[in-house]
Design an enzyme around this catalytic site. Structure first.
Site, short mmCIF file in Angstrom:
data_model
loop_
_atom_site.label_atom_id
_atom_site.label_comp_id
_atom_site.label_asym_id
_atom_site.label_seq_id
_atom_site.Cartn_x
_atom_site.Cartn_y
_atom_site.Cartn_z
N SER A 227 0.79 -1.24 0.00
CA SER A 227 0.00 0.00 0.00
C SER A 227 0.82 1.28 0.00
CB SER A 227 -0.96 0.02 1.20
OG SER A 227 -2.08 -0.79 0.94
N LYS A 230 0.24 3.83 -2.75
CA LYS A 230 -0.73 4.93 -2.68
C LYS A 230 -0.04 6.30 -2.59
CE LYS A 230 -4.47 2.19 -0.60
NZ LYS A 230 -3.83 0.88 -0.43
N SER A 393 -5.88 3.74 4.24
CA SER A 393 -5.38 2.84 3.20
C SER A 393 -6.54 2.33 2.35
CB SER A 393 -4.60 1.66 3.80
OG SER A 393 -3.76 1.08 2.82
#
Length: 554
Positions: A227, A230, A393
């Site tokens: 993640s 991102k 997230s």
């Protein structure tokens, strides 16, 4: 109808940061998570300190360092370089050192008070940032808003809270203090050797103000970022679209009694306001019976994420309500509608009926092109979407914003289009992308690959006063031991608790952390630590948290 942020009850609590490492104010936790304190008051608007106006000396824009912040040289303003920062005019550019940080040319700029970033208010809802005058110089002290009183722990005693860290702006100018790199290498040697890390362990630390690389542990090696991808999606979206950009869902009339619900790529869509406005517009036209269809043509390509059906992300379609969640959750894994767009149309029909409109038809997918607009719903501004995406997230928002990047770049709004558009946008900022691979916007795909060198440079850009358009990246980073995906990470007495702000990444066998922190002397550092094949997720997370905390240790 222009809806307010998270008008469907999904507003994320704003985060506020103290202006000193010694401040004890606790930032508010996001909605849906137990807050450390239930009685925080409302914060006032951030106010710049007195004397915020900077008086620049002679000299134009300086050469950018690796973080994108320019160091002024003499002469007129130069032309923009690849990172978006100006290069100096007649005064001459400084010579870049090995880390990529520019050394200023002749003729330093005079002092300027205020760094262009307002100081947030107290521990409660964040007030609006008011920028100081003067684009460079030391940060001015803001005036905090009124914060509420702290609350007691379960046993009736005041719950100890980690210290809240400073607002992340450039902490100084010029090269990092002599000996800092050696000190960090010594502090990180033990944690980097932890048995909790896997066979692949990489890391990098960059001084934000100077761009100097202070620590390099195989930092150019790209591996699965999970993640932390991102961060790249956020910078690409903000850089191309700006933080005021919104995602718009419309209802159009296409002739006869037909209306079409047209998706605009907003996974946070709520329907009450849109239905009320549509019903009012229909009655104004003398219509009380309609045939409803829906349009998802804003996106193209497959809607199923490469990882397949998964509770961590809905099918990526331009039309969905509340991320197609089938429960009351607002973040994290959840069962999803098998056909989010059709489910949205069915829900919209129900809300129209509740407002006296008869709805017929089987909710067919159709085109709304050329129709007359009856009503519209606008998402929260992009800056707020980015903050929510990073704090929680949020994979659905990540994939939506990746497609916005694709559309803004002239690419198809698809997985393939986003995979081309995101790195292209990052290159405009001068981000090194050697061996990088993008297949999605969320990092759920193991085929993604990023290096610590890439992630630290992205974070240094976001923390630089030279790039205020990227500020939501900093604001959205979870705070260690306080918010988002770091709420349950870091012991409360760890040096990094309340000081480290970071995005984490977790897949089976993959654990990463990348963020910002400050040293006891006040230097702002961007860091990234990544590991693959760790013995367990808890051991890897503990080791990564120790690495991040070591950067803030006395």
């Amino acid at each position: 109808m222009a809806a307010g942020p998270w008008d469907g009850g999904q507003r994320t609590a704003e985060r506020t940061f103290a202006t000193s490492r010694d401040a004890a104010a606790s930032p508010a936790k996001p909605a849906g998570r137990p807050a450390p304190c239930a009685s925080a008051g409302a914060a006032g608007a951030d106010a710049p300190d007195a004397g915020a106006a900077g008086t620049p000396g002679a000299g134009g824009a300086g050469a950018p360092d690796a973080s994108g912040a320019g160091t002024p040289g003499a002469g007129g303003a130069g032309a923009p370089d690849a990172s978006g920062a100006g290069t100096p005019g007649a005064g001459g550019a400084g010579t870049p050192d090995a880390s990529g940080a520019g050394t200023p040319g002749a003729g330093a700029a005079g002092p300027a008070a205020g760094d262009g970033t307002g100081t947030p208010g107290g521990a409660s809802a964040r007030g609006a940032r008011t920028p100081d005058a003067g684009a460079a110089g030391a940060p001015g002290a803001g005036t905090p808003g009124a914060g509420g009183a702290g609350c007691a722990g379960e046993g009736g005693e005041a719950a100890p809270a980690p210290l809240a860290g400073p607002v992340f702006v450039a902490a100084g100018t010029g090269a990092a203090p002599a000996g800092l790199a050696a000190a960090l290498a010594k502090q990180l040697a033990g944690p980097m050797s932890s048995a909790g890390l896997g066979s692949v362990r990489t890391g990098a630390v960059v001084d934000v103000a100077s761009g100097q690389v202070l620590y390099d542990h195989d930092s150019g090696r790209a591996s699965a970022p999970a993640s932390t991808t991102k961060l790249a999606t956020s910078v690409a979206a903000l850089g191309l679209l700006g933080d005021a950009h919104t995602l718009t869902t419309t209802v159009v009339a296409t002739g006869g009694d037909r209306i079409v619900l047209v998706g605009g790529g907003d996974p946070t869509l709520t329907l009450d306001g849109l239905a009320a406005d549509t019903a009012a517009a229909l009655r104004a036209r003398g219509e009380t019976s309609v045939h409803l269809g829906y349009d998802t043509s804003y996106y193209s390509g497959p809607d199923l994420h490469p990882i397949g059906v998964n509770d961590n992300v809905a099918r990526v379609t331009a039309l969905m309500v509340d991320e197609a969640r089938l429960d009351a959750s607002t973040n994290g894994p959840a069962p999803r509608a098998a056909d989010p767009a059709r489910a949205a149309a069915q829900a919209f029909a129900g809300k129209l009926r509740a407002r006296g409109i008869t709805v017929t038809g089987g909710y067919e997918e159709t085109s709304g092109a050329g129709g007359t607009r009856l009503a519209a719903h606008h998402s929260a501004p992009l800056g707020e979407l980015v903050e929510k995406m990073l704090t929680d997230s949020d994979n659905d928002l990540a994939e939506a914003l990746a497609r916005e990047v694709a559309r803004a770049s002239g690419q198809p709004a698809s997985f393939a289009g986003a995979a081309k558009a995101i790195p292209a946008a990052l290159r405009q900022y001068g981000v090194p992308l050697t061996h990088s691979v993008f297949t999605d916007g969320s990092g759920l795909n193991r085929e993604d690959a990023l290096s610590p060198a890439t992630l630290t440079r992205i974070l240094a850009l976001a923390a630089s006063p030279a790039h205020p358009e990227l500020r939501p990246v900093v604001d959205g980073l979870p705070i260690a031991a306080f918010t988002g995906t770091l709420a349950a990470r870091f012991p409360s007495d760890a040096p990094g608790a309340g000081v480290v702000r970071a995005k984490t990444g977790t897949l089976t066998g993959t654990n990463t952390i990348a963020g910002l922190t400050t040293t006891p002397s006040g230097r702002t550092l961007a860091f990234s630590f990544m590991t693959q094949h760790a013995p367990s997720t808890p051991s890897a997370e503990s080791a990564l948290d120790t690495l991040a905390s070591a950067l803030s240790a006395p």
